[in-house]
Scaffold this motif. Structure first.
Motif, PDB file in Angstrom:
ATOM      1  N   GLU A  92      67.454  95.202  25.233  1.00 49.54           N
ATOM      2  CA  GLU A  92      68.215  95.518  24.031  1.00 49.54           C
ATOM      3  C   GLU A  92      68.838  94.263  23.428  1.00 49.54           C
ATOM      4  O   GLU A  92      69.122  93.283  24.135  1.00 49.54           O
ATOM      5  N   GLU A  93      69.063  94.290  22.116  1.00 50.08           N
ATOM      6  CA  GLU A  93      69.617  93.153  21.397  1.00 50.08           C
ATOM      7  C   GLU A  93      70.997  92.762  21.930  1.00 50.08           C
ATOM      8  O   GLU A  93      71.359  91.591  21.947  1.00 50.08           O
ATOM      9  N   GLU A  94      71.767  93.759  22.355  1.00 48.57           N
ATOM     10  CA  GLU A  94      73.096  93.460  22.897  1.00 48.57           C
ATOM     11  C   GLU A  94      73.001  92.591  24.147  1.00 48.57           C
ATOM     12  O   GLU A  94      73.806  91.671  24.338  1.00 48.57           O
ATOM     13  N   MET A  95      72.017  92.872  25.010  1.00 48.80           N
ATOM     14  CA  MET A  95      71.816  92.068  26.217  1.00 48.80           C
ATOM     15  C   MET A  95      71.415  90.647  25.863  1.00 48.80           C
ATOM     16  O   MET A  95      71.852  89.674  26.495  1.00 48.80           O
ATOM     17  N   ILE A  96      70.576  90.511  24.841  1.00 54.16           N
ATOM     18  CA  ILE A  96      70.157  89.176  24.411  1.00 54.16           C
ATOM     19  C   ILE A  96      71.356  88.393  23.892  1.00 54.16           C
ATOM     20  O   ILE A  96      71.548  87.219  24.229  1.00 54.16           O
ATOM     21  N   ALA A  97      72.182  89.048  23.087  1.00 51.38           N
ATOM     22  CA  ALA A  97      73.362  88.391  22.523  1.00 51.38           C
ATOM     23  C   ALA A  97      74.321  87.940  23.626  1.00 51.38           C
ATOM     24  O   ALA A  97      74.907  86.847  23.545  1.00 51.38           O
ATOM     25  N   GLN A  98      74.484  88.765  24.657  1.00 53.05           N
ATOM     26  CA  GLN A  98      75.356  88.396  25.770  1.00 53.05           C
ATOM     27  C   GLN A  98      74.822  87.176  26.504  1.00 53.05           C
ATOM     28  O   GLN A  98      75.585  86.274  26.883  1.00 53.05           O
ATOM     29  N   ALA A  99      73.505  87.142  26.704  1.00 49.43           N
ATOM     30  CA  ALA A  99      72.888  86.004  27.384  1.00 49.43           C
ATOM     31  C   ALA A  99      73.037  84.729  26.554  1.00 49.43           C
ATOM     32  O   ALA A  99      73.320  83.650  27.092  1.00 49.43           O
ATOM     33  N   VAL A 100      72.864  84.852  25.246  1.00 49.82           N
ATOM     34  CA  VAL A 100      73.001  83.695  24.362  1.00 49.82           C
ATOM     35  C   VAL A 100      74.421  83.151  24.418  1.00 49.82           C
ATOM     36  O   VAL A 100      74.636  81.931  24.509  1.00 49.82           O
ATOM     37  N   ASP A 101      75.418  84.026  24.396  1.00 53.86           N
ATOM     38  CA  ASP A 101      76.819  83.589  24.459  1.00 53.86           C
ATOM     39  C   ASP A 101      77.106  82.847  25.762  1.00 53.86           C
ATOM     40  O   ASP A 101      77.763  81.798  25.769  1.00 53.86           O
ATOM     41  N   ALA A 102      76.605  83.387  26.870  1.00 50.83           N
ATOM     42  CA  ALA A 102      76.842  82.768  28.177  1.00 50.83           C
ATOM     43  C   ALA A 102      76.180  81.395  28.259  1.00 50.83           C
ATOM     44  O   ALA A 102      76.782  80.426  28.753  1.00 50.83           O
ATOM     45  N   GLU A 103      74.950  81.294  27.784  1.00 51.76           N
ATOM     46  CA  GLU A 103      74.237  80.027  27.869  1.00 51.76           C
ATOM     47  C   GLU A 103      74.771  79.007  26.878  1.00 51.76           C
ATOM     48  O   GLU A 103      74.719  77.799  27.125  1.00 51.76           O
ATOM     49  N   ARG A 104      75.329  79.468  25.758  1.00 51.95           N
ATOM     50  CA  ARG A 104      75.954  78.537  24.821  1.00 51.95           C
ATOM     51  C   ARG A 104      77.167  77.873  25.468  1.00 51.95           C
ATOM     52  O   ARG A 104      77.403  76.670  25.302  1.00 51.95           O
ATOM     53  N   ARG A 105      77.923  78.640  26.234  1.00 48.75           N
ATOM     54  CA  ARG A 105      79.064  78.067  26.955  1.00 48.75           C
ATOM     55  C   ARG A 105      78.606  77.072  28.009  1.00 48.75           C
ATOM     56  O   ARG A 105      79.225  76.021  28.206  1.00 48.75           O
ATOM     57  N   GLU A 106      77.509  77.398  28.702  1.00 47.56           N
ATOM     58  CA  GLU A 106      76.992  76.490  29.723  1.00 47.56           C
ATOM     59  C   GLU A 106      76.451  75.209  29.097  1.00 47.56           C
ATOM     60  O   GLU A 106      76.612  74.120  29.652  1.00 47.56           O
ATOM     61  N   LEU A 107      75.826  75.315  27.937  1.00 46.44           N
ATOM     62  CA  LEU A 107      75.364  74.118  27.233  1.00 46.44           C
ATOM     63  C   LEU A 107      76.547  73.199  26.906  1.00 46.44           C
ATOM     64  O   LEU A 107      76.457  71.974  27.072  1.00 46.44           O
ATOM     65  N   ALA A 108      77.634  73.788  26.437  1.00 47.30           N
ATOM     66  CA  ALA A 108      78.817  73.000  26.100  1.00 47.30           C
ATOM     67  C   ALA A 108      79.391  72.333  27.353  1.00 47.30           C
ATOM     68  O   ALA A 108      79.812  71.167  27.310  1.00 47.30           O
ATOM     69  N   ARG A 109      79.410  73.068  28.465  1.00 41.21           N
ATOM     70  CA  ARG A 109      79.922  72.486  29.717  1.00 41.21           C
ATOM     71  C   ARG A 109      79.077  71.307  30.160  1.00 41.21           C
ATOM     72  O   ARG A 109      79.601  70.253  30.535  1.00 41.21           O
ATOM     73  N   ARG A 110      77.763  71.473  30.099  1.00 42.00           N
ATOM     74  CA  ARG A 110      76.879  70.390  30.545  1.00 42.00           C
ATOM     75  C   ARG A 110      76.932  69.187  29.611  1.00 42.00           C
ATOM     76  O   ARG A 110      76.809  68.048  30.054  1.00 42.00           O
ATOM     77  N   GLU A 111      77.117  69.458  28.338  1.00 48.85           N
ATOM     78  CA  GLU A 111      77.248  68.357  27.381  1.00 48.85           C
ATOM     79  C   GLU A 111      78.413  67.462  27.781  1.00 48.85           C
ATOM     80  O   GLU A 111      78.304  66.232  27.788  1.00 48.85           O
ATOM     81  N   GLY A 112      79.539  68.082  28.139  1.00 48.06           N
ATOM     82  CA  GLY A 112      80.691  67.312  28.580  1.00 48.06           C
ATOM     83  C   GLY A 112      80.480  66.650  29.921  1.00 48.06           C
ATOM     84  O   GLY A 112      80.933  65.531  30.153  1.00 48.06           O
ATOM     85  N   ALA A 113      79.768  67.328  30.822  1.00 44.13           N
ATOM     86  CA  ALA A 113      79.553  66.800  32.169  1.00 44.13           C
ATOM     87  C   ALA A 113      78.606  65.612  32.186  1.00 44.13           C
ATOM     88  O   ALA A 113      78.797  64.660  32.941  1.00 44.13           O
ATOM     89  N   TYR A 114      77.577  65.639  31.352  1.00 46.05           N
ATOM     90  CA  TYR A 114      76.560  64.593  31.391  1.00 46.05           C
ATOM     91  C   TYR A 114      76.857  63.434  30.454  1.00 46.05           C
ATOM     92  O   TYR A 114      76.534  62.293  30.743  1.00 46.05           O
ATOM     93  N   ARG A 115      77.434  63.729  29.330  1.00 45.37           N
ATOM     94  CA  ARG A 115      77.629  62.687  28.331  1.00 45.37           C
ATOM     95  C   ARG A 115      78.762  61.742  28.721  1.00 45.37           C
ATOM     96  O   ARG A 115      78.607  60.537  28.662  1.00 45.37           O
ATOM     97  N   VAL A 116      79.930  62.320  29.093  1.00 46.63           N
ATOM     98  CA  VAL A 116      81.144  61.545  29.359  1.00 46.63           C
ATOM     99  C   VAL A 116      81.395  60.660  28.133  1.00 46.63           C
ATOM    100  O   VAL A 116      81.767  61.133  27.095  1.00 46.63           O
ATOM    101  N   SER A 117      81.120  59.343  28.247  1.00 41.95           N
ATOM    102  CA  SER A 117      81.316  58.454  27.100  1.00 41.95           C
ATOM    103  C   SER A 117      80.011  58.161  26.369  1.00 41.95           C
ATOM    104  O   SER A 117      79.994  57.411  25.396  1.00 41.95           O
ATOM    105  N   ARG A 118      78.911  58.757  26.823  1.00 45.26           N
ATOM    106  CA  ARG A 118      77.613  58.530  26.186  1.00 45.26           C
ATOM    107  C   ARG A 118      77.472  59.411  24.946  1.00 45.26           C
ATOM    108  O   ARG A 118      77.880  60.566  24.947  1.00 45.26           O
ATOM    109  N   THR A 119      76.875  58.861  23.927  1.00 43.38           N
ATOM    110  CA  THR A 119      76.518  59.670  22.768  1.00 43.38           C
ATOM    111  C   THR A 119      75.022  59.955  22.833  1.00 43.38           C
ATOM    112  O   THR A 119      74.257  59.191  23.424  1.00 43.38           O
ATOM    113  N   ALA A 120      74.599  61.050  22.236  1.00 44.56           N
ATOM    114  CA  ALA A 120      73.185  61.399  22.252  1.00 44.56           C
ATOM    115  C   ALA A 120      72.369  60.337  21.524  1.00 44.56           C
ATOM    116  O   ALA A 120      72.766  59.829  20.478  1.00 44.56           O
TER     117      ALA A 120
END
Length: 216
Positions: A92-120
């Motif tokens: 169902e679309e609701e399940m997809i939306a929930q997964a997208v929200d969770a993974e968007r948060r994880e992307l943000a966490r990893r961006e901070g964890a890997y980049r530190v002072s590095r820019t893309a």
């Protein structure tokens, strides 16, 4: 079934041998899909003498089938859906939306964890070698390709040590070049082709990025 590679670094060594035409070029950059793609990509970047960076993308695991991708989410909000899986499992679309929200948060966490002072890294007008430790459905890689394409690279090559035949065919439709070292006729998961497929940690990713900066 026997393993094709001892571990991810050995897979990276093997993959690099097929990419030597890109060696020592300032216009080439290796982008790794974290986390498992980083040890592979590190070896390739070192062998070729080119820049290494990461490109963040997250698989959207199907409910009750975590290893099966119903899509993928890349940095910048690019979403790729696997409608065959979604419709086949009646997700169902609701399940997809929930997964997208969770993974968007994880992307943000990893961006901070890997980049530190590095820019893309800026990929505009450059040749991008996009690397992971393997492809099963190809959904994660497709999201990465679509997102990077929007950043204006001159040429983009998808390169993996092992992949399903279907995933490689799909990549040839969207990437400028594709290197799949092994395409077993029977394919269940990437991990079955590695003797050691232990999880790559955030700290290992940071350390390899740090070493790449120092040694380049």
């Amino acid at each position: 079934m026997h393993a094709l590679f001892a571990d991810r670094p050995s897979a990276g060594h093997a993959l690099a041998e097929y990419l030597t035409g890109y060696a020592d070029r300032d216009d080439v950059i290796v982008l790794a899909l974290p986390r498992g793609g980083v040890p592979v990509a590190f070896e390739v970047a070192q062998r070729l003498g080119v820049e290494l960076d990461v490109f963040l993308v997250r698989k959207l695991g199907a409910p009750g089938h975590a290893e099966l991708a119903m899509g993928a989410l890349a940095g910048g909000g690019t979403l790729v859906r696997n409608d065959q899986v979604i419709h086949g499992l009646g997700i169902e679309e609701e399940m997809i939306a929930q997964a997208v929200d969770a993974e968007r948060r994880e992307l943000a966490r990893r961006e901070g964890a890997y980049r530190v002072s590095r820019t893309a890294a800026d990929v505009t007008g450059r040749v991008v070698l996009l690397i992971d430790d393997g492809m099963a459905t190809g959904a994660t890689m497709r999201a990465a390709v679509d997102a990077i394409r929007r950043r204006g690279p001159a040429h983009m090559v998808v390169a993996v040590p092992v992949a399903s035949e279907q995933a490689c065919r799909q990549m040839r439709l969207v990437a400028d070049g594709v290197v799949c070292l092994n395409t077993p006729s029977t394919f269940f998961s990437v991990g079955q082709y590695y003797a050691d497929f232990s999880q790559t940690t955030d700290e290992e990713v940071r350390e390899l990025l740090r070493r790449a900066v120092i040694t380049k």
